[in-house]
Design a protein around this motif. Structure first.
Motif, PDB file in Angstrom:
ATOM      1  N   ILE A 434       0.844  -1.195   0.000  1.00  0.00           N
ATOM      2  CA  ILE A 434       0.000   0.000   0.000  1.00  0.00           C
ATOM      3  C   ILE A 434       0.877   1.242   0.000  1.00  0.00           C
ATOM      4  N   HIS A 435       1.901   1.248   0.862  1.00  0.00           N
ATOM      5  CA  HIS A 435       2.793   2.394   1.001  1.00  0.00           C
ATOM      6  C   HIS A 435       3.578   2.679  -0.297  1.00  0.00           C
ATOM      7  N   GLU A 436       4.233   1.658  -0.806  1.00  0.00           N
ATOM      8  CA  GLU A 436       5.100   1.871  -1.967  1.00  0.00           C
ATOM      9  C   GLU A 436       4.319   2.051  -3.264  1.00  0.00           C
ATOM     10  N   ALA A 437       3.264   1.234  -3.414  1.00  0.00           N
ATOM     11  CA  ALA A 437       2.615   1.188  -4.728  1.00  0.00           C
ATOM     12  C   ALA A 437       1.220   1.805  -4.732  1.00  0.00           C
ATOM     13  N   GLY A 440      -0.212   4.339  -2.572  1.00  0.00           N
ATOM     14  CA  GLY A 440       0.877   5.151  -2.012  1.00  0.00           C
ATOM     15  C   GLY A 440       1.723   5.855  -3.060  1.00  0.00           C
ATOM     16  N   HIS A 441       3.044   5.639  -2.992  1.00  0.00           N
ATOM     17  CA  HIS A 441       3.973   6.410  -3.835  1.00  0.00           C
ATOM     18  C   HIS A 441       3.636   6.352  -5.332  1.00  0.00           C
ATOM     19  N   TYR A 442       3.330   5.154  -5.831  1.00  0.00           N
ATOM     20  CA  TYR A 442       3.104   5.037  -7.266  1.00  0.00           C
ATOM     21  C   TYR A 442       1.889   5.864  -7.711  1.00  0.00           C
ATOM     22  N   VAL A 465       5.328  13.722   0.082  1.00  0.00           N
ATOM     23  CA  VAL A 465       5.434  12.440  -0.609  1.00  0.00           C
ATOM     24  C   VAL A 465       5.367  11.279   0.389  1.00  0.00           C
ATOM     25  N   GLU A 466       6.169  11.344   1.446  1.00  0.00           N
ATOM     26  CA  GLU A 466       6.157  10.269   2.440  1.00  0.00           C
ATOM     27  C   GLU A 466       4.861  10.285   3.248  1.00  0.00           C
ATOM     28  N   GLY A 467       4.405  11.497   3.562  1.00  0.00           N
ATOM     29  CA  GLY A 467       3.167  11.627   4.328  1.00  0.00           C
ATOM     30  C   GLY A 467       1.997  10.989   3.596  1.00  0.00           C
ATOM     31  N   TRP A 468       1.965  11.167   2.273  1.00  0.00           N
ATOM     32  CA  TRP A 468       0.883  10.568   1.494  1.00  0.00           C
ATOM     33  C   TRP A 468       0.905   9.044   1.599  1.00  0.00           C
ATOM     34  N   ALA A 469       2.091   8.466   1.477  1.00  0.00           N
ATOM     35  CA  ALA A 469       2.203   7.001   1.511  1.00  0.00           C
ATOM     36  C   ALA A 469       1.791   6.464   2.889  1.00  0.00           C
ATOM     37  N   VAL A 470       2.168   7.173   3.945  1.00  0.00           N
ATOM     38  CA  VAL A 470       1.796   6.746   5.296  1.00  0.00           C
ATOM     39  C   VAL A 470       0.282   6.924   5.494  1.00  0.00           C
TER      40      VAL A 470
HETATM   41 ZN    ZN Z   1       7.949   5.894   1.421  1.00  0.00          ZN
END
Ligand code: ZN
Ligand code: ZN
Length: 605
Positions: A434-437, A440-442, A465-470
């Protein structure tokens, strides 16, 4: 995308304002002729601003040829900039020139996209002045001086023929001695930690020059003459690096006796760096206080889950009286549920498509199915850094394919593979994907690329960017991914606790003087981390400042903003519209997105 949310609000405001919506949307911004001294038309400022942006970037990369290589801009690849007074002067002139030019543009006369770019350019210049004049890392952090990074990239990136790349390297090598000479003049009293890092990393640079480079030269079709030059210049570069390492070692002995600079940057610099880097609407201290409260809340929730799950996994066994110990025991027990290592990559692949289906079914955010994410085993040369990561194209290569690199476990030894598989167990693997893809980031990247802006991708805000993934992790679980399975929530809390703890650790270390022992106690005792992980994190906290807070900062600002809008819009709030519009502004600070979004919505009231 923006329109959807606007319409939702429209329905709400219609009742009180009785229509006439169109003009209000159009007068979203004041007319340019009213505000601009030069009485320019809106389109005139945008056209000239586009030119300004291009010339800004051209000049910036000319001044920073090495940084340019990291974003895939190779025009000045043969130039190694010397960190001396002359260069300082040039940078200062550049800064002033850009600030003067930027002052000619008015927010109101620019498109939304350009308005944000203007703010980002100004922020960059102001930050660069602050780093130079106030933060002064160039005086106390000897690890900022290292010629290897760009050399390695030139050597290993196939942007032109090997021979031409070796020629660029050769030109750089001729300046290495001057480079380190200037570095030594800049360094006053360094910290022990950054001195050690500089010695270690520059020693690493030597292996590039003694092994990888000669091998590439031998395999090239350069003339005998050219090879000879490269050999001579390589030898003198090696001597210059060895000299720098020896100088640093001597310096280290001296400061170890006479007193080194403290790696802790202290409250004033910390707050200012936080402001520059995160561009938060809050103070670092507020974030820290919030993180401490959140830690207690997560503990509380983890204990409740543990209480409920204990009899299922340890029937007839007494639960430890220390609640955090009980949580840790349960997490350890659950970690045994993981895929077989030969199935790791396949399983990740499958899960990505399940996540996509879920997002579409639940209508959570726009998914671009014309560009499926390509999951692959991490290429050999990129292995060893992380278990899974998004490999996104750079700002100067925006059309290249995005890959999801997954580390294959087949070649690891049994013990190592087992430890990775336990860490990325059945539940954590889901949170990771979820976080990476997705989403999340993708997903964030795809949305940001819909209005491509070099400025926004070069100066992208790490906290956003990181906040969105979290944020995506928590949002997916809230929306029913995993069907509220308590085990999944427990593992999510563990991941989230790490993010929160990073913030506490960073602030307490740099501002409140936390010791190594206290830090390890926090991470191992209260955040369920392994000793090796905690020790690595402590080292990172001594070498960097503020960056560790970016994950939690971005998350908490996005989450708070969502709740704020929910409250404001009531029944009219749509999660999908919120997500689509939020991501449409690009990778810019959350506080700026909030401002712009509220402005876009407020224009209708
Ligand atoms: Zn990240
Ligand atoms: Zn196992």
């Amino acid at each position: 995308m923006k329109k959807i949310l606007l319409l939702a609000i429209t329905a709400l405001t219609l009742v009180s304002t009785c229509g006439d919506l169109k003009p209000k949307i159009l007068t979203n911004k004041p007319s340019c002729t009213e505000t601009s001294a030069g009485r320019l038309e809106v389109s005139d400022q945008n056209t000239s601003f586009e030119e300004f942006k291009e010339s800004f970037l051209t000049d910036m990369w000319a001044l920073n040829p090495s940084a340019a290589i990291y974003v895939g801009y190779y025009k000045h690849d043969s130039q190694l900039e010397i960190p001396n007074k002359e260069r300082d002067q040039k940078q200062a002139e550049f800064n002033q020139r850009i600030l003067n030019k930027a002052a000619l543009y008015h927010r109101a006369c620019l498109s939304r996209n350009n308005e944000v770019d203007l703010a980002l350019i100004k922020n960059y210049i102001k930050a660069s002045i602050w780093y130079r004049q106030t933060f002064k890392g160039h005086e106390w952090n000897p690890s900022v001086y290292n010629v290897a990074g760009p050399l390695g990239l030139i050597l290993n990136t196939d942007y032109k023929s090997l021979e031409d790349r070796l020629r660029a390297i050769n030109a750089r090598l001729t300046r290495v001695a001057d480079y380190y000479q200037a570095a030594k003049l800049n360094i006053t009293v360094p910290t022990l930690e950054h001195t050690d890092l500089a010695i270690q990393q520059n020693s690493g640079a030597l292996s590039l020059l003694t092994q990888s480079l000669p091998k590439a030269v031998a395999g090239s079709s350069l003339s005998v003459e050219e090879k000879k030059h490269l050999e001579i210049n390589t030898a003198s570069a090696i001597a210059a690096i060895e000299n720098y390492i020896a100088w640093l070692s001597e310096k280290r002995d001296l400061i170890a006796q006479k007193g080194a600079r403290d790696f802790r940057i202290g409250k004033t610099l910390y707050e200012e760096k936080f402001r520059q880097e995160i561009t938060s609407s809050h103070k670092a201290k507020d974030l820290y206080e919030r993180a401490k409260k959140e830690k207690s809340k997560i503990h509380y929730e983890m204990i409740i889950i543990t209480d409920a799950l204990w009899p299922k996994y340890f029937p007839g066994q007494l639960m430890p009286r220390e609640p955090l110990l009980a949580v840790k025991t349960l997490i350890n027990h659950l970690s045994a549920k993981h895929v077989q290592r030969e199935h790791f990559v396949t399983e990740m692949k499958q899960q990505i498509s399940q996540l996509e289906t879920f997002i579409i079914e639940k209508d959570l955010i726009d998914v671009d199915q014309s560009k499926p994410l390509i999951v692959r085993a991490t290429p050999q040369y990129q292995r060893g850094v992380s278990v899974a990561s998004i490999n996104a194209p750079g700002p100067y290569d925006a059309n290249a394919t995005t890959y999801y690199n997954v580390m294959p476990m087949e070649n690891l030894d049994e013990a190592k593979a087992e430890s990775y598989l336990r860490e990325y167990n059945h539940w954590i693997m889901q949170v990771l994907n979820i976080h990476e893809a997705l989403p999340g980031h993708y997903t964030q990247l795809i949305h940001a690329n819909k209005s491509p802006s070099k400025i926004k991708s070069i100066f992208r805000n790490g906290a956003m960017v990181e906040g969105w993934a979290v944020y995506a992790e928590k949002m997916m679980l809230e929306e029913g991914w995993g069907e509220q399975e308590p085990e999944l929530w427990l593992m999510h809390h563990k991941m989230h606790l790490r993010v929160v703890t990073n913030t506490i650790l960073d602030y307490e270390t740099h501002v409140l003087g936390m010791t190594r022992e206290e830090a390890l106690e926090l991470m191992i005792g209260e955040a369920f981390q392994e000793r090796a992980e905690a020790e690595g994190k402590w080292r990172r906290a001594t070498l960097s400042q503020v960056q560790l807070t970016s994950y939690y900062n971005g998350f908490s600002e996005i989450y708070a903003f969502r709740e704020e809008l929910k409250q404001h819009l009531g029944d009219q709030f749509s999660l999908k519209d919120f997500h689509n519009q939020f991501l449409s502004y690009g990778s810019i600070p959350v506080s700026t997105i909030r401002e712009l979004m509220l402005e876009d919505l407020g224009a209708l009231e």
